[in-house]
Design an enzyme around this catalytic site. Structure first.
Site, PDB file in Angstrom:
ATOM      1  N   CYS A 134      25.824  62.300 -31.673  1.00 28.69           N
ATOM      2  CA  CYS A 134      24.848  63.117 -32.387  1.00 28.69           C
ATOM      3  C   CYS A 134      24.262  64.047 -31.348  1.00 28.69           C
ATOM      4  O   CYS A 134      23.903  63.596 -30.252  1.00 28.69           O
ATOM      5  CB  CYS A 134      23.760  62.261 -33.033  1.00 28.69           C
ATOM      6  SG  CYS A 134      22.413  63.223 -33.773  1.00 28.69           S
ATOM      7  N   CYS A 161      26.515  69.584 -35.046  1.00 30.92           N
ATOM      8  CA  CYS A 161      26.038  68.370 -35.710  1.00 30.92           C
ATOM      9  C   CYS A 161      27.249  67.508 -36.009  1.00 30.92           C
ATOM     10  O   CYS A 161      28.157  67.944 -36.728  1.00 30.92           O
ATOM     11  CB  CYS A 161      25.294  68.728 -36.995  1.00 30.92           C
ATOM     12  SG  CYS A 161      24.837  67.327 -38.041  1.00 30.92           S
ATOM     13  N   HIS A 207      21.480  65.279 -31.110  1.00 32.27           N
ATOM     14  CA  HIS A 207      20.109  64.909 -30.756  1.00 32.27           C
ATOM     15  C   HIS A 207      20.057  63.870 -29.628  1.00 32.27           C
ATOM     16  O   HIS A 207      19.113  63.862 -28.836  1.00 32.27           O
ATOM     17  CB  HIS A 207      19.381  64.304 -31.972  1.00 32.27           C
ATOM     18  CG  HIS A 207      18.910  65.298 -32.977  1.00 32.27           C
ATOM     19  ND1 HIS A 207      19.741  65.822 -33.942  1.00 32.27           N
ATOM     20  CD2 HIS A 207      17.695  65.858 -33.178  1.00 32.27           C
ATOM     21  CE1 HIS A 207      19.044  66.653 -34.699  1.00 32.27           C
ATOM     22  NE2 HIS A 207      17.804  66.692 -34.257  1.00 32.27           N
TER      23      HIS A 207
END
EC number: 5.1.1.3
Length: 264
Positions: free
Chosen positions: A189, A75, A191
């Site tokens: 990120c 992260c 994601h």
């Protein structure tokens, strides 16, 4: 090192699966504990003090329970804020995730780089230092795109994609002075690589995307060099949040060699 000791991969949600996917290419059967702090999700809107305390506390407790050989903070937000604190607390190797500014600076042809991250990530001094060290003489344009985090999580669950989040991220970079010159975008990120197809369509074919997942996996492997792995130890995915909301991801985790889910 115990052969059954797992590799701990920690994320605020499940974006860290992009790191796990790269790791599985090299260590397909290594025991892994994938930890999703869904009770604390999302990190991007939290204060630095909140994130640091939460990440350090959770990783400390998880290390006591699972006895990992190393931990990866998959992260960017957590790493840029809490990495050094965690390294001081835990006595195992810690691999962080930081924006891939160095490789982006090496490949840009226009000299203008975009960086998409959470609001917490893009304001960190850590990013300033990476820019100074690796992108000196380049132009780095940053934009906080928290909507992409939820869009990526929704995509993993087969839910409708928030196209406004994609458009907002693109315009957030393009509308800045010099934004029309961006030819390389750092996905800061874990994601965001899950949305690379959607972002690519919105930015256009002349933009290259860079993320750190493959480099993180290689770093994990280098720290495990010479160690043995027990292939008969099941890998595990855990959540700090609602288990009912976690179980729909079982098939996704199974695709990455994790068949057991639990609540932390």
């Amino acid at each position: 090192m115990r052969a059954e000791a797992p590799i701990l991969i920690f994320d605020s949600g499940v974006g860290g699966l992009t790191v796990l996917a790269e790791l599985r290419k090299i260590l397909p059967t290594a025991p892994v504990v994938f930890a999703a702090d869904q009770a604390g999700f999302p990190y991007g809107a939290k204060s630095e003090a909140e994130i640091a305390a939460r990440v350090a506390g959770l990783l400390g407790r998880m290390s006591e329970r699972y006895r990992p050989r190393l931990a990866c903070i998959a992260c960017n937000t957590a790493s840029t804020i809490a990495l050094e604190m965690v390294r001081e607390v835990l006595e195992i190797p810690i691999v962080g995730t930081v924006p891939a500014i160095k490789p982006a600076a090496a490949i840009t042809k226009t000299g203008t780089i975009g960086l998409l991250g959470t609001e917490a990530t893009i304001r960190q001094g850590y990013v300033d230092r990476l820019e100074t060290r690796f992108a000196n003489g380049k132009t780095l344009l940053r934009f906080g795109a928290p909507g992409l985090v939820r869009a990526a999580e929704a995509k993993l669950r087969g839910q409708a994609l928030d196209t406004d989040a994609i458009a907002n991220a693109v315009s957030g970079l393009r509308d800045q002075p010099g934004g029309d010159q961006i030819d390389t975008v750092v996905l800061a990120c874990t994601h965001f690589p899950l949305l690379v197809d959607e972002l690519g369509a919105a930015f256009g074919s002349n933009v290259t995307f860079v993320d750190g997942a493959a480099g993180i996996a290689r770093r994990i492997v280098s720290l495990c060099e010479g160690q043995s792995f027990a292939s008969d130890i099941p890998s595990l995915a855990i959540t700090t949040g609602s288990f009912d909301q976690f179980t729909p991801l079982a098939r996704l985790f199974a695709d990455h060699g994790i068949d057991q889910l639990d609540r932390f």
